[in-house]
Design an enzyme around this catalytic site. Structure first.
Site, PDB file in Angstrom:
ATOM      1  N   HIS A 167     -13.090   6.768  -2.906  1.00  0.00           N
ATOM      2  CA  HIS A 167     -11.819   6.044  -2.769  1.00  0.00           C
ATOM      3  C   HIS A 167     -11.599   5.580  -1.325  1.00  0.00           C
ATOM      4  O   HIS A 167     -12.270   6.030  -0.388  1.00  0.00           O
ATOM      5  CB  HIS A 167     -10.647   6.893  -3.244  1.00  0.00           C
ATOM      6  CG  HIS A 167     -10.365   8.121  -2.418  1.00  0.00           C
ATOM      7  ND1 HIS A 167      -9.810   8.078  -1.167  1.00  0.00           N
ATOM      8  CD2 HIS A 167     -10.543   9.440  -2.700  1.00  0.00           C
ATOM      9  CE1 HIS A 167      -9.660   9.302  -0.695  1.00  0.00           C
ATOM     10  NE2 HIS A 167     -10.111  10.153  -1.609  1.00  0.00           N
ATOM     11  N   CYS A 169     -13.565  14.634  -1.925  1.00  0.00           N
ATOM     12  CA  CYS A 169     -13.803  13.245  -2.309  1.00  0.00           C
ATOM     13  C   CYS A 169     -14.767  12.582  -1.332  1.00  0.00           C
ATOM     14  O   CYS A 169     -15.079  13.119  -0.270  1.00  0.00           O
ATOM     15  CB  CYS A 169     -12.491  12.476  -2.336  1.00  0.00           C
ATOM     16  SG  CYS A 169     -11.373  12.975  -3.671  1.00  0.00           S
TER      17      CYS A 169
END
Length: 462
Positions: free
Chosen positions: A332, A350
């Site tokens: 992301h 992440c």
């Protein structure tokens, strides 16, 4: 098998009559041939009455009999000579006559919602040969096993997409081979060897030994109708779905190099500086598949056990999100860590990339693409759907098949990631983020990837 008592309710057919019972249970016609040769037809209340003999299909109501009770046909004031019960006009239902030839009982129960025909030959009270015909169906069960197939019809998916069959209730181990026999996977233009693997008692996946070949068309069928699993549970439904394998998208995330190498059909098309999970929250190693995209996600540390008000807590909107695990791992946009991307790992697990790179990756990604994470200290979580399918050897995969094919058993191959494009030779890179249309540029030598520069004072997030 314990047989129930005779039911008081049924369809009664008189002697000297040929009777057809419709699906609704009413008598369609009843013809009585008198001794003088004249005829008379009598039908009322779903039965035909006469003074001599009667034939009854026990338990018939609205055209159905209970599926979980043996079929019983009885004659009063007469003797049964033969009873032939067939399923859909083909399969014969076995049964036995009582010692007095007055009751016929099937040797097994019926299949829910299946049509049957019973042809009865009997002698009336005067010894005359008579016949009767019953058309009826078995009632439905209250307990079904249903299946949902994925990917959906006409989808274009990535080379890592498994075929997924999800069941409405648990399938006992002793019945899994029978269930697999009702599932089929057909591929074109070439046949593809594959195997099922039971992820749980309610979900089974099918995949090839290595990633799918782009352009493969896949048709998946499931026909659980008439499959008995015991305990009153019957399979239900006949479903077919098809999908196509799209371009080969493989992204290699090198946690130690802090780089992400993006390959389209085997060609390196992007190299992104990244920041993966810090030592406390490492990104999981191994092959992940992308299975969800969202332009914006509200990320809440409380959902992964980190209080929002703690030093590591967070609660904010994050953009251009491609999910690679159920555990909360995404690729992301992370504008807050751009200064760390390409240098040090600061996330909560992440894969952080710049906003421009994240938007490009979001638009490029397809469900089922490969995101393979290397050089992390954390092992894959094979219980996570994002990592469940490709982090085991083919032998381990086939071991999860209740009835593997001979071709699957005979196949020997390396791990799927061994067939991925090789990572480019390591060169130190600048720590700037390139535009989405450029590769990262090389610069003068810098420390090897095993050395981790000190983090910048910028905020650390997910």
């Amino acid at each position: 098998m314990r047989f129930p008592r005779l039911l008081s309710r049924g369809v009664v057919i008189t002697a000297s009559a040929v009777v057809a019972v419709g699906a609704a249970g009413a008598v369609v016609a009843a013809t009585h041939v008198s001794s003088s040769g004249s005829t008379a037809t009598t039908a009322h209340g779903g039965t035909v009455t006469a003074a001599a003999s009667t034939v009854t299909l026990v338990g018939l109501k609205s055209g159905h009999v209970p599926w979980n009770k043996p079929v019983q046909i009885l004659v009063d004031n007469g003797h049964l000579r033969s009873v032939a019960v067939t399923e859909s006009g083909n399969l014969i239902v076995d049964g036995v006559l009582s010692s007095g030839d007055t009751v016929w009982t099937s040797s097994k129960t019926l299949v829910p919602l299946t049509r049957y025909v019973a042809n009865v030959s009997y002698a009336d009270s005067n010894g005359h040969a008579q016949s009767a015909t019953f058309n009826f169906s078995a009632a439905d069960t209250s307990r079904h096993l249903k299946v949902t197939l994925s990917p959906g019809d006409s989808n274009v998916v990535g080379i890592g997409s498994p075929v997924i069959a999800t069941f409405s209730r648990s399938v006992p181990e002793s019945k899994r081979a029978a269930v697999e026999a009702r599932l089929s996977v057909l591929t074109a233009p070439e046949a593809v060897v594959g195997a099922w693997h039971w992820m749980s008692s309610q979900e089974v996946h099918w995949r090839p030994p290595t990633y799918w070949k782009s352009g493969t068309h896949v048709t998946v069928s499931a026909d659980l109708s008439g499959l008995y699993l015991g305990g009153g549970v019957w399979g239900a439904g006949n479903h077919t779905t098809s999908f196509r394998i799209g371009a080969s998208h493989i992204s290699r995330v090198d946690v130690a190099r802090h780089q992400m190498y993006v390959y389209d059909n085997g060609h390196l098309v992007r190299t992104f500086p990244i920041s993966a999970g810090r030592d406390k929250y490492p990104t999981k190693n191994g092959v992940h598949i992308t299975f969800e995209k969202s332009q914006v996600v509200t990320m809440d540390s409380a959902t992964v056990g980190i209080p929002r008000n703690s030093p590591d807590g967070y609660y904010e909107k994050v953009y251009w999100d491609v999910r690679i695990s159920y555990g909360g791992a995404f690729v992301h946009a992370a504008p807050w860590s751009v200064g760390d991307q390409g240098r040090v790992n600061v996330s909560h697990g992440c894969v952080n990339i710049s906003t421009a790179n994240a938007e490009w990756f979001y638009n490029w990604s397809t469900r089922g693409d490969i995101v393979d994470v290397y050089n992390s200290t954390a092992a894959p979580n094979t219980a996570d759907p994002g990592m469940a399918d490709w982090n085991m050897s083919w032998a381990q995969w086939v071991a999860g098949d209740a009835a593997p094919s001979a071709s699957a058993l005979a196949t020997h191959t390396q791990l799927p990631r061994d067939y991925e494009p090789a990572a480019p030779p390591y060169h130190a890179t600048t720590f700037s983020n390139p535009s989405p249309t450029q590769h990262s540029t090389t610069s003068s030598p810098s420390p090897s990837p095993s050395r981790k520069p000190s983090p910048s004072p910028s905020p650390t997030h997910h």
